[in-house]
Design a protein around this motif. Structure first.
Motif, PDB file in Angstrom:
ATOM      1  N   TYR B 248       0.897  -1.438  -0.104  1.00 37.64           N
ATOM      2  CA  TYR B 248      -0.122  -0.063   0.092  1.00 37.64           C
ATOM      3  C   TYR B 248       0.855   1.227  -0.048  1.00 37.64           C
ATOM      4  O   TYR B 248       0.522   2.340  -0.736  1.00 37.64           O
ATOM      5  N   VAL B 251       1.817   1.953  -3.686  1.00 38.90           N
ATOM      6  CA  VAL B 251       0.464   2.422  -4.260  1.00 38.90           C
ATOM      7  C   VAL B 251       0.489   4.126  -3.995  1.00 38.90           C
ATOM      8  O   VAL B 251       0.325   4.750  -4.780  1.00 38.90           O
ATOM      9  N   LEU B 262       6.795   1.587 -11.731  1.00 37.73           N
ATOM     10  CA  LEU B 262       7.348  -0.007 -12.118  1.00 37.73           C
ATOM     11  C   LEU B 262       7.771  -0.732 -10.846  1.00 37.73           C
ATOM     12  O   LEU B 262       8.733  -0.266 -10.396  1.00 37.73           O
ATOM     13  N   ARG B 280      -2.446  -6.471  -8.481  1.00 38.32           N
ATOM     14  CA  ARG B 280      -4.241  -6.145  -8.507  1.00 38.32           C
ATOM     15  C   ARG B 280      -4.455  -4.818  -8.512  1.00 38.32           C
ATOM     16  O   ARG B 280      -5.543  -4.376  -8.770  1.00 38.32           O
ATOM     17  N   HIS B 281      -3.547  -3.787  -8.554  1.00 37.60           N
ATOM     18  CA  HIS B 281      -3.671  -2.359  -8.538  1.00 37.60           C
ATOM     19  C   HIS B 281      -3.265  -1.516  -9.654  1.00 37.60           C
ATOM     20  O   HIS B 281      -2.785  -0.440  -9.542  1.00 37.60           O
ATOM     21  N   LYS B 282      -3.489  -2.217 -10.865  1.00 37.58           N
ATOM     22  CA  LYS B 282      -2.835  -1.494 -11.931  1.00 37.58           C
ATOM     23  C   LYS B 282      -3.569  -0.066 -12.230  1.00 37.58           C
ATOM     24  O   LYS B 282      -2.810   0.737 -12.776  1.00 37.58           O
ATOM     25  N   HIS B 283      -4.995  -0.179 -11.838  1.00 35.92           N
ATOM     26  CA  HIS B 283      -5.372   1.325 -12.109  1.00 35.92           C
ATOM     27  C   HIS B 283      -5.146   2.428 -11.356  1.00 35.92           C
ATOM     28  O   HIS B 283      -5.284   3.577 -11.690  1.00 35.92           O
ATOM     29  N   PHE B 284      -4.208   2.070 -10.460  1.00 30.94           N
ATOM     30  CA  PHE B 284      -3.428   3.199  -9.583  1.00 30.94           C
ATOM     31  C   PHE B 284      -2.267   3.605 -10.364  1.00 30.94           C
ATOM     32  O   PHE B 284      -1.520   4.592  -9.852  1.00 30.94           O
ATOM     33  N   GLY B 285      -2.108   2.984 -11.617  1.00 28.79           N
ATOM     34  CA  GLY B 285      -0.901   3.291 -12.373  1.00 28.79           C
ATOM     35  C   GLY B 285       0.236   2.684 -11.695  1.00 28.79           C
ATOM     36  O   GLY B 285       1.560   3.001 -11.842  1.00 28.79           O
ATOM     37  N   ARG B 287       2.654  -0.536 -12.595  1.00 28.06           N
ATOM     38  CA  ARG B 287       2.860  -1.451 -13.649  1.00 28.06           C
ATOM     39  C   ARG B 287       3.760  -2.491 -13.144  1.00 28.06           C
ATOM     40  O   ARG B 287       4.718  -2.073 -12.167  1.00 28.06           O
ATOM     41  N   ILE B 288       3.599  -3.731 -13.573  1.00 33.29           N
ATOM     42  CA  ILE B 288       4.408  -4.862 -12.964  1.00 33.29           C
ATOM     43  C   ILE B 288       5.211  -5.438 -14.032  1.00 33.29           C
ATOM     44  O   ILE B 288       5.008  -5.634 -15.252  1.00 33.29           O
ATOM     45  N   LEU B 289       6.305  -5.964 -13.630  1.00 35.17           N
ATOM     46  CA  LEU B 289       7.254  -6.594 -14.583  1.00 35.17           C
ATOM     47  C   LEU B 289       7.802  -7.867 -13.612  1.00 35.17           C
ATOM     48  O   LEU B 289       8.565  -7.443 -12.525  1.00 35.17           O
TER      49      LEU B 289
END
Lengths: 337, 623
Positions: B248, B251, B262, B280-285, B287-289
């Protein structure tokens, strides 16, 4: 700040103020010059271009380009580029690496950037030797090649970069020669136009540690017979007299000779979109076959960063831009009075 | 230690329960549900999940025992408590492994269906401990949990084998009766968790109720207990683990900076949960690699930072080793990036699921060259949220990589967390360079010594970064002797400058005293409990927790000078003590433990008492 005045860029605009420090006669000079020559034609604003490299002679490249650049750590340039591209998909990324940086210490990263299809243009300078560390064998060194680290001759199977790239799932694979400006420029333009990872192997001479490594196929009097220039939709024809071609017998390609006035109709035609065909052509090597130059393989597949953006967009459509308070509160909070 | 009195419905202050079973028995779930209920009722809680590195070791064996320890209290607590008052053991192996964590006289609830000859053999018992008298110091309550569960779930629509899996809910139901806990909270959770699998939902509900009714209707337990709500500061609370709070925090950093994050990471225990949560929190901006390896993860995070995103990676010990070269690169190129290192037992693969604080020196010094990196360390699960934001604040303002050191017991342990007022979170908006006139990539801010952050896409600021030594001004390659020395010093001065922005240290207890306990990370919990206990008895002991380990706070030297003894409990071989000795020439006394388990309160307490006895005339000693 001052608004940039739109103007036509020239080669000079892409040339940085740093002195180029490659050895005299190094193939890298020609590659640099052709990159600088072709870039004004790409129509990409200079500030949107980033050159990323690892470690090695070729990896000094970004310092000489007047664009944004990162000279990163040995072998890891594909990972840096992947991170940057995910963060900033609108940038035009160019990655410069060598046979040691890209295929030895960085082999894993090269494999994964190709598999992910990140929209990055990769130029791998292949001189079949370690230059910056002064002459040890590399993963592309030929059998028997005597180097400081292999005085009895290199004895590991050399890797063929274009075949490695294809097997890694590359969507664009090409090859060019350091001494062939026309071929270099054509391949650079095609790579720039490709959406996805574009892998370009550049056969490059190292005058200090591996002088003449490509002479057997590039020497002026021999090269028309030992190279084949690929053109989509055209038959694989080569030879000084344009009298040689390739024909498939079963899965086995055969070099055939013919009367140039009567080109046979059953020659192999170059089809860069065909997977099986591309694998066969990528294996062509001297002395059994002519070495192919140009775009060997090109297909469209969605890029890694496109998918990330699509999913981000989709999740925002469903959930909005994200409510931090609701997120940290969770589903099961309680109040103490 | 609290003891249980043989009176129906006894009031207790603090209770510690340990659930133990096979890795596949659902003990972590049972434990966390019981925790949620306790938190919901208003108890203060502290948990310690303890599971093997093997996913499913052979059933019934000692290697496969998964445990979950929970302390819940009507008081302010900082650890689970040293020993369990109640042990729930689902098989002989769980009993054997957990018995050392049970207080003498404690209650042992065992699943008596799982004590066949074969079960005993797998647990390497020669005799049945339920019959041979070896448990006579405990109050043993054998319950045929498996068969009662199957009976209770007969009409659930599941086969016996499937329904038998609900046995953990039977155990949970029985515990709820024993400690006078309502079932609604768990019933609601079951209904929502299994809404797409109605048969499983039904079986779990039936098993839970059956367990509760078993306590109610039989006389197996001779008493029940009650733990009243704790007095906690007013506010809204939730239960949180360290890894959740870290996620959190990441985020929140995206929100507070207005930048894309990222998070690039390679799966590794115990950091993977951060990857799972953030995915699970892509909409917060965010991004995951999921990178191909640890090196790539760190490199990708740095690449993203060059582009103006917040690059973050997460890892544990072995990954920290692999990332060192890339961290050095971020030091040289002066790019902001955060590394979350969730420590576990080392070296090498070590103890992947056990806790330790042994990466401090690696974080401080584990890179070639003079390579300073700020280090922050949260000290409770909830503190992970704020310290993640603090890591980003330092990274962005000082253009530097920052390492956050959490540890396995913070990462997986839970506590009630008072939700922060979001308006008090730091503003992390970066000050990007856009002005081309007078742009020098390595010209510094006079106060922070930070160089400008100039992003690709900005016309006129084209520049090249690299790992070769930089000219102090242009950032071009420069090998000159004086320039290198100047750059080494300025990189060091920049990190030291962070100390100027730190809040004054707060000592818990008198500022001048006999003993100062200096702690960091999860050792704070048991240290604080021990100090509180000693202070309540009038002992001259104070406590200090360090959340910034590099640079150290500017006032630390002054604080230390006011104490006769500096006592440093750590789950390593004395790494912070080593640093304090080196930095301040103080005779820091190290108390160390490397058993993959947190300190017990009493261990620390006894050591401090011994120290006090030694330091004062015998007549004055209290013990």
């Amino acid at each position: 700040m001052n608004a940039p005045v739109p103007r036509n860029l020239t080669k000079a605009d892409f040339t940085s103020d740093q002195t180029v420090r490659w050895c005299p006669g190094c193939g890298d000079y020609s590659i640099l010059s052709n990159v600088q020559k072709v870039f004004p034609e790409l129509g990409v604003p200079r500030e949107n271009i980033v050159f990323i490299s690892g470690i090695g002679c070729s990896s000094r490249f970004p310092y000489y380009m007047n664009t944004y650049g990162m000279h990163t750590i040995h072998g890891r340039a594909p990972a840096f580029a992947t991170g940057l591209k995910i963060a900033r998909p609108e940038l035009s990324l160019w990655l410069v690496t060598g046979d040691g940086d890209g295929l030895s210490i960085g082999g894993n990263h090269l494999f994964h950037i190709l598999r992910r299809n990140v929209d990055v243009n990769i130029l791998l300078f292949n001189n079949r030797v370690y230059g910056l560390t002064k002459g040890q064998s590399s993963p592309t060194s030929e059998f028997g090649m005597v180097t400081k680290s292999t005085p009895g001759g290199a004895f590991d199977q050399p890797v063929r970069p274009v075949s490695f790239a294809l097997s890694s799932g590359a969507t664009f694979v090409a090859r060019a020669l350091d001494t062939d400006p026309k071929g270099l420029q054509a391949v650079f333009k095609a790579a720039a136009a490709h959406h996805g990872t574009a892998f370009v192997e550049i056969l490059q001479n190292c005058p200090i540690f591996n002088e003449g490594t490509w002479d057997s196929i590039t020497e002026r009097s021999l090269r028309e017979d030992r190279l084949v220039r690929l053109e989509a939709g055209k038959p694989l024809v080569f030879g000084k007299d344009r009298n040689k071609g390739i024909r498939l017998r079963g899965l086995k390609p055969m070099v055939v000779e013919f009367d140039p006035e009567q080109v046979p109709t059953d020659l192999l035609y170059h089809d860069p979109e065909d997977d099986m065909y591309s694998h066969i052509v990528s294996q062509f090597d001297h002395p059994d076959y002519p070495v192919p130059l140009g775009v060997i393989h090109q297909v469209e597949r969605s890029t890694h960063e496109d998918t990330i953006l699509e999913r981000e967009h989709l999740q925002r459509e469903q959930k909005g831009m994200g409510d931090l308070k609701a997120l940290i509160r969770g589903q099961q909070a309680w109040t103490v009075n | 230690m609290t003891t249980l009195h043989a009176v129906p419905r006894t009031e207790l202050q603090t209770v510690t329960v340990r659930f133990a079973g096979d890795s596949g028995d659902g003990m972590q779930l049972t434990g966390s549900q019981f925790t949620s209920t306790a938190a919901f009722i208003g108890n203060d809680i502290s948990t310690f999940p303890d599971f093997p590195a093997e996913i499913r070791a052979p059933a019934g064996t000692l290697a496969g025992v998964s445990g979950f320890m929970l302390g819940f209290s009507s008081q302010d607590i900082h650890t689970t408590g040293d020993f369990a008052n109640v042990l729930v053991a689902m098989n002989p192996a769980a009993l054997k492994v957990s018995l050392m964590d049970l207080e003498k006289g404690g209650i042992v609830i065992v699943n008596s269906d799982n004590f066949s000859k074969n079960d005993l053999r797998k647990a390497e018992y020669k005799e049945n401990p339920l019959e041979d008298g070896s448990l006579e110091n405990y109050r043993v309550v054998p319950i045929p949990i498996s068969s009662l569960t199957i009976k209770a779930t007969e009409d659930s629509g599941l086969s016996h084998k499937e329904a038998g899996r609900s046995k953990n809910f039977f155990a949970l139901g029985a515990l709820c009766w024993l400690f006078d806990r309502p079932l609604d909270y768990t019933l609601e959770w079951i209904a929502s968790k299994f809404k797409n699998r109605p048969e499983v939902c039904k079986a779990n509900t039936q098993a839970l109720n059956a367990g509760f009714n078993f306590g109610l209707n039989t006389e197996v337990f001779q008493e029940s207990y009650r733990v009243r709500p704790a007095k906690m500061p007013a506010g809204e609370y939730r239960q949180i683990t360290g890894n959740q709070a870290l996620s959190y925090g990441v985020v929140a950093a995206a929100k507070q900076s207005g930048r894309t994050v990222l998070y690039a990471s390679y799966p590794i225990t115990p950091a993977s949960d951060v990857l799972h949560e953030l995915a699970r929190h892509k909409h917060f901006g965010v991004r995951i690699l999921q990178a191909e390896d640890e090196i790539a993860a760190m490199s990708a995070a740095i690449g993203a930072s060059f582009g103006g995103a917040l690059g973050v990676s997460g890892t544990s010990g072995p990954g920290l080793d692999l990332k060192s070269e890339a961290l050095g690169y971020a030091v040289m190129t002066e790019l902001p990036v955060v590394l979350l290192n969730i420590q576990r037992g080392g070296p090498s693969t070590g103890l992947p699921t056990k806790t330790e604080q042994s990466d401090l020196l690696a974080a401080l010094y584990g890179r070639h060259g003079e390579c300073p990196i700020p280090i922050v360390a949260p000290c409770t699960p909830g503190d992970c949220f704020l310290m993640a934001l603090e890591a980003f604040r330092i990274a962005i303002n000082y253009m530097t990589p920052v390492i956050l050191l959490s540890d396995n017991s913070l990462a997986n342990g839970a506590e009630p967390w008072r939700l922060p007022d979001l308006s008090t979170l730091p503003d992390l908006t970066p000050n990007f360079r856009t002005e081309a006139e007078g742009f020098h990539p390595y010209l510094r801010d006079p106060e922070t010594h930070a160089r400008p952050w100039a992003l690709p896409g900005t016309p006129g600021l084209e520049h090249r970064l690299g790992g070769l030594e930089k000219d102090h001004d242009s950032g071009n390659i420069n090998y000159e002797p004086e320039n290198h020395e100047r750059m080494v010093r300025v990189r060091e001065a920049k990190i030291q400058a962070v100390a100027k922005t730190l809040a004054p240290l707060e000592v818990m207890g008198p500022k001048q005293n006999e003993v100062l306990v200096v702690t960091w990370g999860s050792s704070y919990g048991p240290s604080r409990s021990a100090v509180e206990k000693l202070q309540a008895q009038g002992q001259p002991v104070s406590l200090l927790v360090l959340r910034h380990l590099n640079p150290l706070p500017e006032d630390l030297g002054t604080v230390l000078a006011n104490f006769r003894h500096i006592f440093v409990p750590e789950m390593n071989r004395g790494q912070l003590a080593h640093v304090l000795r080196a930095e301040f020439l103080v005779d820091a006394i190290s108390f160390h433990k490397v058993q993959g388990r947190p300190f017990q309160i009493t261990e620390i307490e006894h050591r401090i008492r011994a120290l006090l006895r030694k330091s004062r005339p015998k007549a004055e000693a209290v013990d």
